[in-house]
Motif scaffolding. Structure first.
Motif, PDB file in Angstrom:
ATOM      1  N   PHE A   4       6.203   4.721   1.849  1.00  0.00           N
ATOM      2  CA  PHE A   4       4.990   4.578   2.650  1.00  0.00           C
ATOM      3  C   PHE A   4       3.888   5.526   2.198  1.00  0.00           C
ATOM      4  O   PHE A   4       2.737   5.365   2.589  1.00  0.00           O
ATOM      5  N   SER A   5       4.211   6.517   1.384  1.00  0.00           N
ATOM      6  CA  SER A   5       3.163   7.372   0.829  1.00  0.00           C
ATOM      7  C   SER A   5       2.293   6.575  -0.140  1.00  0.00           C
ATOM      8  O   SER A   5       1.092   6.821  -0.267  1.00  0.00           O
ATOM      9  N   VAL A   6       2.901   5.601  -0.819  1.00  0.00           N
ATOM     10  CA  VAL A   6       2.145   4.721  -1.717  1.00  0.00           C
ATOM     11  C   VAL A   6       1.198   3.853  -0.893  1.00  0.00           C
ATOM     12  O   VAL A   6       0.055   3.608  -1.279  1.00  0.00           O
ATOM     13  N   LEU A   7       1.687   3.386   0.263  1.00  0.00           N
ATOM     14  CA  LEU A   7       0.856   2.563   1.142  1.00  0.00           C
ATOM     15  C   LEU A   7      -0.393   3.323   1.580  1.00  0.00           C
ATOM     16  O   LEU A   7      -1.494   2.753   1.634  1.00  0.00           O
ATOM     17  N   SER A   8      -0.229   4.604   1.889  1.00  0.00           N
ATOM     18  CA  SER A   8      -1.368   5.393   2.339  1.00  0.00           C
ATOM     19  C   SER A   8      -2.431   5.526   1.247  1.00  0.00           C
ATOM     20  O   SER A   8      -3.615   5.694   1.545  1.00  0.00           O
ATOM     21  N   GLN A   9      -2.025   5.439  -0.015  1.00  0.00           N
ATOM     22  CA  GLN A   9      -2.986   5.541  -1.110  1.00  0.00           C
ATOM     23  C   GLN A   9      -3.845   4.274  -1.214  1.00  0.00           C
ATOM     24  O   GLN A   9      -5.033   4.336  -1.545  1.00  0.00           O
ATOM     25  N   MET A 181      -9.113  -8.516   1.300  1.00  0.00           N
ATOM     26  CA  MET A 181      -7.851  -7.797   1.535  1.00  0.00           C
ATOM     27  C   MET A 181      -6.654  -8.538   0.936  1.00  0.00           C
ATOM     28  O   MET A 181      -5.661  -7.913   0.550  1.00  0.00           O
ATOM     29  N   THR A 182      -6.723  -9.859   0.803  1.00  0.00           N
ATOM     30  CA  THR A 182      -5.625 -10.606   0.198  1.00  0.00           C
ATOM     31  C   THR A 182      -5.477 -10.241  -1.272  1.00  0.00           C
ATOM     32  O   THR A 182      -4.358 -10.000  -1.759  1.00  0.00           O
ATOM     33  N   ARG A 183      -6.579 -10.196  -1.990  1.00  0.00           N
ATOM     34  CA  ARG A 183      -6.546  -9.866  -3.419  1.00  0.00           C
ATOM     35  C   ARG A 183      -6.107  -8.422  -3.642  1.00  0.00           C
ATOM     36  O   ARG A 183      -5.278  -8.143  -4.523  1.00  0.00           O
ATOM     37  N   ILE A 184      -6.656  -7.498  -2.842  1.00  0.00           N
ATOM     38  CA  ILE A 184      -6.297  -6.084  -3.020  1.00  0.00           C
ATOM     39  C   ILE A 184      -4.828  -5.853  -2.697  1.00  0.00           C
ATOM     40  O   ILE A 184      -4.125  -5.128  -3.411  1.00  0.00           O
ATOM     41  N   ALA A 185      -4.345  -6.488  -1.617  1.00  0.00           N
ATOM     42  CA  ALA A 185      -2.931  -6.336  -1.256  1.00  0.00           C
ATOM     43  C   ALA A 185      -2.027  -6.909  -2.339  1.00  0.00           C
ATOM     44  O   ALA A 185      -0.973  -6.328  -2.666  1.00  0.00           O
ATOM     45  N   HIS A 186      -2.423  -8.037  -2.909  1.00  0.00           N
ATOM     46  CA  HIS A 186      -1.622  -8.638  -3.988  1.00  0.00           C
ATOM     47  C   HIS A 186      -1.595  -7.732  -5.212  1.00  0.00           C
ATOM     48  O   HIS A 186      -0.530  -7.527  -5.823  1.00  0.00           O
ATOM     49  N   GLN A 187      -2.743  -7.181  -5.575  1.00  0.00           N
ATOM     50  CA  GLN A 187      -2.798  -6.285  -6.730  1.00  0.00           C
ATOM     51  C   GLN A 187      -1.976  -5.025  -6.490  1.00  0.00           C
ATOM     52  O   GLN A 187      -1.261  -4.558  -7.393  1.00  0.00           O
ATOM     53  N   ALA A 188      -2.070  -4.484  -5.275  1.00  0.00           N
ATOM     54  CA  ALA A 188      -1.299  -3.280  -4.953  1.00  0.00           C
ATOM     55  C   ALA A 188       0.191  -3.562  -4.996  1.00  0.00           C
ATOM     56  O   ALA A 188       0.981  -2.759  -5.511  1.00  0.00           O
ATOM     57  N   GLY A 189       0.587  -4.707  -4.454  1.00  0.00           N
ATOM     58  CA  GLY A 189       2.011  -5.068  -4.479  1.00  0.00           C
ATOM     59  C   GLY A 189       2.532  -5.275  -5.885  1.00  0.00           C
ATOM     60  O   GLY A 189       3.679  -4.907  -6.195  1.00  0.00           O
ATOM     61  N   SER A 190       1.703  -5.846  -6.762  1.00  0.00           N
ATOM     62  CA  SER A 190       2.125  -6.086  -8.148  1.00  0.00           C
ATOM     63  C   SER A 190       2.245  -4.783  -8.925  1.00  0.00           C
ATOM     64  O   SER A 190       3.192  -4.595  -9.699  1.00  0.00           O
ATOM     65  N   SER A 191       1.285  -3.882  -8.726  1.00  0.00           N
ATOM     66  CA  SER A 191       1.300  -2.634  -9.486  1.00  0.00           C
ATOM     67  C   SER A 191       2.386  -1.666  -9.018  1.00  0.00           C
ATOM     68  O   SER A 191       2.878  -0.860  -9.803  1.00  0.00           O
ATOM     69  N   THR A 192       2.756  -1.730  -7.738  1.00  0.00           N
ATOM     70  CA  THR A 192       3.772  -0.822  -7.203  1.00  0.00           C
ATOM     71  C   THR A 192       5.148  -1.467  -7.101  1.00  0.00           C
ATOM     72  O   THR A 192       6.116  -0.796  -6.715  1.00  0.00           O
ATOM     73  N   HIS A 193       5.239  -2.755  -7.430  1.00  0.00           N
ATOM     74  CA  HIS A 193       6.484  -3.524  -7.306  1.00  0.00           C
ATOM     75  C   HIS A 193       6.990  -3.555  -5.860  1.00  0.00           C
ATOM     76  O   HIS A 193       8.201  -3.588  -5.614  1.00  0.00           O
ATOM     77  N   LEU A 197       5.776  -5.328   1.113  1.00  0.00           N
ATOM     78  CA  LEU A 197       5.135  -4.334   1.968  1.00  0.00           C
ATOM     79  C   LEU A 197       3.631  -4.594   2.077  1.00  0.00           C
ATOM     80  O   LEU A 197       3.074  -4.648   3.182  1.00  0.00           O
ATOM     81  N   PHE A 198       2.978  -4.792   0.943  1.00  0.00           N
ATOM     82  CA  PHE A 198       1.525  -4.939   0.969  1.00  0.00           C
ATOM     83  C   PHE A 198       1.095  -6.299   1.508  1.00  0.00           C
ATOM     84  O   PHE A 198       0.068  -6.406   2.189  1.00  0.00           O
ATOM     85  N   ASN A 199       1.871  -7.340   1.210  1.00  0.00           N
ATOM     86  CA  ASN A 199       1.551  -8.634   1.795  1.00  0.00           C
ATOM     87  C   ASN A 199       1.768  -8.628   3.306  1.00  0.00           C
ATOM     88  O   ASN A 199       1.061  -9.313   4.049  1.00  0.00           O
ATOM     89  N   MET A 200       2.726  -7.848   3.774  1.00  0.00           N
ATOM     90  CA  MET A 200       2.951  -7.719   5.211  1.00  0.00           C
ATOM     91  C   MET A 200       1.771  -7.013   5.875  1.00  0.00           C
ATOM     92  O   MET A 200       1.348  -7.386   6.976  1.00  0.00           O
ATOM     93  N   VAL A 201       1.220  -6.002   5.213  1.00  0.00           N
ATOM     94  CA  VAL A 201       0.043  -5.322   5.745  1.00  0.00           C
ATOM     95  C   VAL A 201      -1.114  -6.310   5.869  1.00  0.00           C
ATOM     96  O   VAL A 201      -1.813  -6.355   6.887  1.00  0.00           O
ATOM     97  N   SER A 202      -1.308  -7.119   4.836  1.00  0.00           N
ATOM     98  CA  SER A 202      -2.363  -8.127   4.870  1.00  0.00           C
ATOM     99  C   SER A 202      -2.134  -9.116   6.013  1.00  0.00           C
ATOM    100  O   SER A 202      -3.065  -9.480   6.738  1.00  0.00           O
ATOM    101  N   ALA A 203      -0.877  -9.527   6.186  1.00  0.00           N
ATOM    102  CA  ALA A 203      -0.555 -10.469   7.262  1.00  0.00           C
ATOM    103  C   ALA A 203      -0.822  -9.858   8.632  1.00  0.00           C
ATOM    104  O   ALA A 203      -1.351 -10.526   9.537  1.00  0.00           O
ATOM    105  N   LEU A 204      -0.486  -8.592   8.804  1.00  0.00           N
ATOM    106  CA  LEU A 204      -0.707  -7.927  10.093  1.00  0.00           C
ATOM    107  C   LEU A 204      -2.203  -7.786  10.392  1.00  0.00           C
ATOM    108  O   LEU A 204      -2.623  -7.902  11.548  1.00  0.00           O
TER     109      LEU A 204
END
Length: 235
Positions: A4-9, A181-193, A197-204
């Protein structure tokens, strides 16, 4: 395990993307409502030409997937415009992704709002409109004080549903390069593997927008139901 520290970034960027998503949705809603009102009036017009044009617009737009319209406006229309401007000696022309996204969503949902408002106008008792004219109201006064308020009572459920679909359709702008936010969440999820997690944030975040929207529409429905006698039920 999720880090979750990655999520905060990435969270500030995702939230900025959420703001962009809301801006696109609200602006598209305003424009599509205006298009829908014009389209509904044309559909109900006694002119066969105006009615036919509005019917064709509503039918064709609703029959083609939203993704195809987005690609056609941003890519195909840009190629056509560049060919035209080069032939005129003006030079190349570039369509802004933000403009393309808002224009396409407004164009698409204007067709849905056309049918929503058309049905709502037909549901207004014509006797009340006639009464307005009998009292000496102008056509604009009848529209503002009688037709529009009564129409909104019937149109609000459809407006609410169109808005909820529109907010989710904003995710389409990610394919034309807008950092929503969909594009940024997808990029974040791809770069952090960590795509889940990131798609769930977008969904929420989308769910939060939906929850707030439903509360706003509940207030609007209560507002437009003022003066309507509610039937009491007895057990």
């Amino acid at each position: 395990m999720f880090d979750f520290s990655v999520l905060s970034q990435y969270l500030p960027r995702i939230l900025s993307g959420a703001v962009l998503t809301i801006e696109i949705a609200v602006l598209s809603l305003v424009l599509s409502v205006l298009v829908g009102l014009v389209g509904a009036v044309m559909r109900l017009s006694k002119s066969a030409v105006l009615s036919g044009l509005a019917t064709a617009y509503s039918t064709v737009v609703r029959g083609v997937p939203d993704l195809i319209w987005m690609l056609m406006v941003y890519y195909s229309a840009q190629i056509g415009l560049n060919a035209l401007t080069e032939a005129m000696g003006i030079g190349s022309f570039e369509i802004s992704p933000f403009f393309a996204g808002v224009f396409t969503l407004s164009f698409i949902f204007g067709a849905y709002f056309t049918e929503t408002f058309r049905g709502a106008i037909l549901a207004v008792p014509y006797g009340q409109i006639e009464a307005g004219y009998a009292y000496g109201f102008s056509a604009f006064a009848v529209l503002r004080r009688i037709t529009f308020p009564l129409m909104m009572r019937y149109a609000l459920p459809g407006v609410r549903n169109n808005w909820l679909v529109l907010t989710k359709a904003t995710a389409l702008v990610s394919i034309i390069g807008l950092d929503d936010m969909t594009r940024i969440a997808h990029q974040a999820g791809s770069s952090t593997h960590m795509p889940f997690l990131f798609n769930m944030v977008s969904a929420l975040l989308f769910l939060a927008i939906t929850f707030i929207s439903l509360r706003v529409f509940a207030w609007l429905e209560k507002h437009y139901q003022r003066g309507v006698k509610q039937e009491e039920s007895y057990e």
